[in-house]
Design a protein around this motif. Structure first.
Motif, PDB file in Angstrom:
ATOM      1  N   ARG A 150      -1.195  -1.003   1.624  1.00  0.00           N
ATOM      2  CA  ARG A 150      -0.256  -1.511   0.615  1.00  0.00           C
ATOM      3  C   ARG A 150      -0.974  -2.013  -0.641  1.00  0.00           C
ATOM      4  O   ARG A 150      -0.518  -2.950  -1.296  1.00  0.00           O
ATOM      5  CB  ARG A 150       0.585  -2.646   1.211  1.00  0.00           C
ATOM      6  N   LEU A 151      -2.073  -1.382  -0.975  1.00  0.00           N
ATOM      7  CA  LEU A 151      -2.838  -1.778  -2.149  1.00  0.00           C
ATOM      8  C   LEU A 151      -2.000  -1.696  -3.417  1.00  0.00           C
ATOM      9  O   LEU A 151      -2.068  -2.578  -4.271  1.00  0.00           O
ATOM     10  CB  LEU A 151      -4.086  -0.898  -2.282  1.00  0.00           C
ATOM     11  N   ASP A 152      -1.178  -0.663  -3.526  1.00  0.00           N
ATOM     12  CA  ASP A 152      -0.341  -0.498  -4.722  1.00  0.00           C
ATOM     13  C   ASP A 152       0.588  -1.681  -4.920  1.00  0.00           C
ATOM     14  O   ASP A 152       0.755  -2.186  -6.024  1.00  0.00           O
ATOM     15  CB  ASP A 152       0.441   0.808  -4.673  1.00  0.00           C
ATOM     16  N   ARG A 153       1.171  -2.171  -3.849  1.00  0.00           N
ATOM     17  CA  ARG A 153       2.102  -3.302  -3.924  1.00  0.00           C
ATOM     18  C   ARG A 153       1.386  -4.587  -4.344  1.00  0.00           C
ATOM     19  O   ARG A 153       1.877  -5.336  -5.190  1.00  0.00           O
ATOM     20  CB  ARG A 153       2.800  -3.495  -2.576  1.00  0.00           C
ATOM     21  N   VAL A 154       0.213  -4.836  -3.748  1.00  0.00           N
ATOM     22  CA  VAL A 154      -0.536  -6.046  -4.076  1.00  0.00           C
ATOM     23  C   VAL A 154      -1.017  -5.992  -5.521  1.00  0.00           C
ATOM     24  O   VAL A 154      -0.954  -6.993  -6.248  1.00  0.00           O
ATOM     25  CB  VAL A 154      -1.716  -6.247  -3.096  1.00  0.00           C
ATOM     26  N   MET A 155      -1.465  -4.832  -5.967  1.00  0.00           N
ATOM     27  CA  MET A 155      -1.889  -4.679  -7.360  1.00  0.00           C
ATOM     28  C   MET A 155      -0.720  -4.941  -8.312  1.00  0.00           C
ATOM     29  O   MET A 155      -0.880  -5.615  -9.322  1.00  0.00           O
ATOM     30  CB  MET A 155      -2.456  -3.278  -7.601  1.00  0.00           C
ATOM     31  N   ALA A 156       0.443  -4.412  -7.995  1.00  0.00           N
ATOM     32  CA  ALA A 156       1.622  -4.609  -8.847  1.00  0.00           C
ATOM     33  C   ALA A 156       2.026  -6.082  -8.877  1.00  0.00           C
ATOM     34  O   ALA A 156       2.347  -6.616  -9.948  1.00  0.00           O
ATOM     35  CB  ALA A 156       2.774  -3.751  -8.348  1.00  0.00           C
ATOM     36  N   ASP A 157       1.986  -6.742  -7.725  1.00  0.00           N
ATOM     37  CA  ASP A 157       2.332  -8.164  -7.663  1.00  0.00           C
ATOM     38  C   ASP A 157       1.429  -9.008  -8.554  1.00  0.00           C
ATOM     39  O   ASP A 157       1.858  -9.992  -9.144  1.00  0.00           O
ATOM     40  CB  ASP A 157       2.237  -8.690  -6.227  1.00  0.00           C
ATOM     41  N   ARG A 158       0.171  -8.596  -8.640  1.00  0.00           N
ATOM     42  CA  ARG A 158      -0.798  -9.368  -9.412  1.00  0.00           C
ATOM     43  C   ARG A 158      -1.021  -8.808 -10.816  1.00  0.00           C
ATOM     44  O   ARG A 158      -1.863  -9.302 -11.554  1.00  0.00           O
ATOM     45  CB  ARG A 158      -2.113  -9.443  -8.651  1.00  0.00           C
ATOM     46  N   LYS A 159      -0.286  -7.759 -11.123  1.00  0.00           N
ATOM     47  CA  LYS A 159      -0.368  -7.111 -12.449  1.00  0.00           C
ATOM     48  C   LYS A 159      -1.802  -6.712 -12.809  1.00  0.00           C
ATOM     49  O   LYS A 159      -2.288  -6.976 -13.901  1.00  0.00           O
ATOM     50  CB  LYS A 159       0.231  -8.010 -13.517  1.00  0.00           C
ATOM     51  N   VAL A 160      -2.459  -6.060 -11.844  1.00  0.00           N
ATOM     52  CA  VAL A 160      -3.826  -5.584 -12.017  1.00  0.00           C
ATOM     53  C   VAL A 160      -3.790  -4.063 -12.086  1.00  0.00           C
ATOM     54  O   VAL A 160      -3.187  -3.403 -11.240  1.00  0.00           O
ATOM     55  CB  VAL A 160      -4.715  -6.039 -10.839  1.00  0.00           C
ATOM     56  N   SER A 161      -4.441  -3.510 -13.106  1.00  0.00           N
ATOM     57  CA  SER A 161      -4.463  -2.050 -13.266  1.00  0.00           C
ATOM     58  C   SER A 161      -5.557  -1.434 -12.397  1.00  0.00           C
ATOM     59  O   SER A 161      -6.474  -2.124 -11.924  1.00  0.00           O
ATOM     60  CB  SER A 161      -4.714  -1.682 -14.729  1.00  0.00           C
TER      61      SER A 161
END
Length: 69
Positions: free
Chosen positions: A7-18
């Protein structure tokens, strides 16, 4: 048989990291990080997992989910 979902995509989106930001922080290529983000990997090194958790300020359990088969 079940499967592990990354779920890396979800965690990245939650933290607004590109992808580029995380790639730079973790020290792996955009291509390899993209494969992780889309779940097209079959293994991950603990050192990479540690670096991702450090960069995203998360726990390994935040990145993985088990789906029963």
């Amino acid at each position: 048989m079940g499967r592990i979902i990354l779920r890396l995509d979800r965690v990245m989106a939650d933290r607004k990291v590109s992808l580029k930001e995380l790639s730079d922080q973790v020290g792996i290529t955009n291509v390899n990080l993209s494969k992780m983000k889309t779940g097209k990997i079959s293994a991950i090194r603990f050192s990479t997992l540690e670096a991702i958790c450090e960069a995203l300020d998360c726990q390994p359990g935040d990145l993985f989910e088990y789906e029963k088969g």
